[in-house]
Scaffold this active site. Sequence first.
Site, PDB file in Angstrom:
ATOM      1  N   CYS A   1      -6.679  13.091   9.280  1.00  0.00           N
ATOM      2  CA  CYS A   1      -6.584  12.615   7.899  1.00  0.00           C
ATOM      3  C   CYS A   1      -7.300  11.265   7.765  1.00  0.00           C
ATOM      4  O   CYS A   1      -7.620  10.604   8.754  1.00  0.00           O
ATOM      5  CB  CYS A   1      -5.122  12.535   7.446  1.00  0.00           C
ATOM      6  SG  CYS A   1      -4.295  10.959   7.724  1.00  0.00           S
TER       7      CYS A   1
ATOM      8  N   ASN B   1       4.543   6.551  -2.631  1.00  0.00           N
ATOM      9  CA  ASN B   1       4.443   7.770  -3.432  1.00  0.00           C
ATOM     10  C   ASN B   1       4.644   8.970  -2.510  1.00  0.00           C
ATOM     11  O   ASN B   1       4.017   9.063  -1.458  1.00  0.00           O
ATOM     12  CB  ASN B   1       3.067   7.844  -4.104  1.00  0.00           C
ATOM     13  CG  ASN B   1       2.864   6.728  -5.102  1.00  0.00           C
ATOM     14  OD1 ASN B   1       3.778   6.389  -5.840  1.00  0.00           O
ATOM     15  ND2 ASN B   1       1.680   6.138  -5.126  1.00  0.00           N
TER      16      ASN B   1
ATOM     17  N   THR C   1      -1.793  10.786  -2.917  1.00  0.00           N
ATOM     18  CA  THR C   1      -3.137  11.346  -2.698  1.00  0.00           C
ATOM     19  C   THR C   1      -3.499  11.432  -1.217  1.00  0.00           C
ATOM     20  O   THR C   1      -4.309  12.271  -0.839  1.00  0.00           O
ATOM     21  CB  THR C   1      -4.208  10.497  -3.422  1.00  0.00           C
ATOM     22  OG1 THR C   1      -4.130   9.152  -2.967  1.00  0.00           O
ATOM     23  CG2 THR C   1      -3.998  10.551  -4.931  1.00  0.00           C
TER      24      THR C   1
ATOM     25  N   ASP D   1      -6.050  -2.159   0.276  1.00  0.00           N
ATOM     26  CA  ASP D   1      -6.403  -0.956  -0.466  1.00  0.00           C
ATOM     27  C   ASP D   1      -7.826  -1.070  -1.026  1.00  0.00           C
ATOM     28  O   ASP D   1      -8.221  -2.121  -1.535  1.00  0.00           O
ATOM     29  CB  ASP D   1      -5.403  -0.743  -1.611  1.00  0.00           C
ATOM     30  CG  ASP D   1      -5.436   0.677  -2.155  1.00  0.00           C
ATOM     31  OD1 ASP D   1      -4.457   1.415  -1.968  1.00  0.00           O
ATOM     32  OD2 ASP D   1      -6.463   1.057  -2.778  1.00  0.00           O
TER      33      ASP D   1
ATOM     34  N   HIS E   1      -0.503  10.826   4.492  1.00  0.00           N
ATOM     35  CA  HIS E   1      -0.096  10.062   5.685  1.00  0.00           C
ATOM     36  C   HIS E   1       0.796   8.958   5.155  1.00  0.00           C
ATOM     37  O   HIS E   1       0.345   8.154   4.324  1.00  0.00           O
ATOM     38  CB  HIS E   1      -1.351   9.517   6.391  1.00  0.00           C
ATOM     39  CG  HIS E   1      -1.093   8.751   7.660  1.00  0.00           C
ATOM     40  ND1 HIS E   1      -1.735   9.047   8.849  1.00  0.00           N
ATOM     41  CD2 HIS E   1      -0.289   7.677   7.931  1.00  0.00           C
ATOM     42  CE1 HIS E   1      -1.327   8.202   9.801  1.00  0.00           C
ATOM     43  NE2 HIS E   1      -0.455   7.354   9.260  1.00  0.00           N
TER      44      HIS E   1
ATOM     45  N   HIS F   1       2.581   5.995   3.797  1.00  0.00           N
ATOM     46  CA  HIS F   1       2.101   4.632   3.594  1.00  0.00           C
ATOM     47  C   HIS F   1       2.962   3.928   2.565  1.00  0.00           C
ATOM     48  O   HIS F   1       3.498   4.554   1.654  1.00  0.00           O
ATOM     49  CB  HIS F   1       0.631   4.608   3.159  1.00  0.00           C
ATOM     50  CG  HIS F   1       0.306   5.464   1.978  1.00  0.00           C
ATOM     51  ND1 HIS F   1       0.164   6.826   2.062  1.00  0.00           N
ATOM     52  CD2 HIS F   1       0.102   5.156   0.670  1.00  0.00           C
ATOM     53  CE1 HIS F   1      -0.122   7.316   0.860  1.00  0.00           C
ATOM     54  NE2 HIS F   1      -0.155   6.326  -0.002  1.00  0.00           N
TER      55      HIS F   1
HETATM   56  P1  5GP Z   1      -1.325   7.151  -2.782  1.00  0.00           P
HETATM   57  O1  5GP Z   1      -1.975   7.501  -4.088  1.00  0.00           O
HETATM   58  O2  5GP Z   1      -1.395   8.307  -1.803  1.00  0.00           O
HETATM   59  O3  5GP Z   1       0.044   6.570  -2.897  1.00  0.00           O
HETATM   60  O4  5GP Z   1      -2.191   5.959  -2.196  1.00  0.00           O
HETATM   61  C1  5GP Z   1      -3.349   6.119  -1.464  1.00  0.00           C
HETATM   62  C2  5GP Z   1      -4.086   4.819  -1.547  1.00  0.00           C
HETATM   63  O5  5GP Z   1      -5.099   4.825  -0.544  1.00  0.00           O
HETATM   64  C3  5GP Z   1      -4.802   4.584  -2.886  1.00  0.00           C
HETATM   65  O6  5GP Z   1      -4.289   3.394  -3.477  1.00  0.00           O
HETATM   66  C4  5GP Z   1      -6.268   4.478  -2.495  1.00  0.00           C
HETATM   67  O7  5GP Z   1      -6.969   3.492  -3.243  1.00  0.00           O
HETATM   68  C5  5GP Z   1      -6.210   4.136  -1.027  1.00  0.00           C
HETATM   69  N1  5GP Z   1      -7.340   4.611  -0.244  1.00  0.00           N
HETATM   70  C6  5GP Z   1      -7.843   5.872  -0.232  1.00  0.00           C
HETATM   71  N2  5GP Z   1      -8.874   5.955   0.619  1.00  0.00           N
HETATM   72  C7  5GP Z   1      -9.008   4.719   1.177  1.00  0.00           C
HETATM   73  C8  5GP Z   1      -9.913   4.180   2.149  1.00  0.00           C
HETATM   74  O8  5GP Z   1     -10.796   4.854   2.686  1.00  0.00           O
HETATM   75  N3  5GP Z   1      -9.768   2.869   2.466  1.00  0.00           N
HETATM   76  C9  5GP Z   1      -8.798   2.090   1.898  1.00  0.00           C
HETATM   77  N4  5GP Z   1      -8.747   0.815   2.287  1.00  0.00           N
HETATM   78  N5  5GP Z   1      -7.922   2.559   0.987  1.00  0.00           N
HETATM   79  C10 5GP Z   1      -8.034   3.862   0.632  1.00  0.00           C
HETATM   80 ZN    ZN Z   2      -2.904  10.715   9.394  1.00  0.00          ZN
END
Ligand code: 5GP
Ligand code: ZN
Length: 111
Positions: free
Chosen positions: A2, A84, A92, A28, A95, A97
């Site tokens: 991932c 989330n 999204t 982020d 993994h 976080h």
């Molecule tokens: P979720 O929407 O799953 O709670 O948060 C995923 C977060 O990962 C989002 O805020 C998105 O901006 C961040 N994100 C996704 N891909 C990357 C990446 O390649 N590098 C970094 N630093 N953040 C990422």
């Molecule tokens: Zn992972």
Amino acid sequence: MCIFCKIIAGEIPSKKAYEDNDMLAFYDINPQAPVHILVIPKEHIPSVDAIDSQNSAIVAKIFETIPEIAKAAGITNGYRVISNCGDDACQTVKHLHFHILGGKPLSETMA
Ligand code: 5GP
Ligand code: ZN
């Protein structure tokens, strides 16, 4: 692997805020507050839904370390920690976080 496992492996670059053997914190890529850091376990756990008695020690460690990460990032007046979980919460990256959001007065609403 991932996307966050690739960041842990160094295959995708990130701006690190904290790292040790078990966990990583990095900024982020699409910040939603002046300070927006993601804190992840190095073990691939898909979401909060997958936390159990076998893997919860790292979750406790993450929460023990979050105050230090927030302080080192310059947050001085409070912050929000969000995870989330699943589709309705718009997770999204599958993994586990924890978002640390701070550096400004945040919205009173959470949903
Ligand atoms: P979720 O929407 O799953 O709670 O948060 C995923 C977060 O990962 C989002 O805020 C998105 O901006 C961040 N994100 C996704 N891909 C990357 C990446 O390649 N590098 C970094 N630093 N953040 C990422
Ligand atoms: Zn992972």
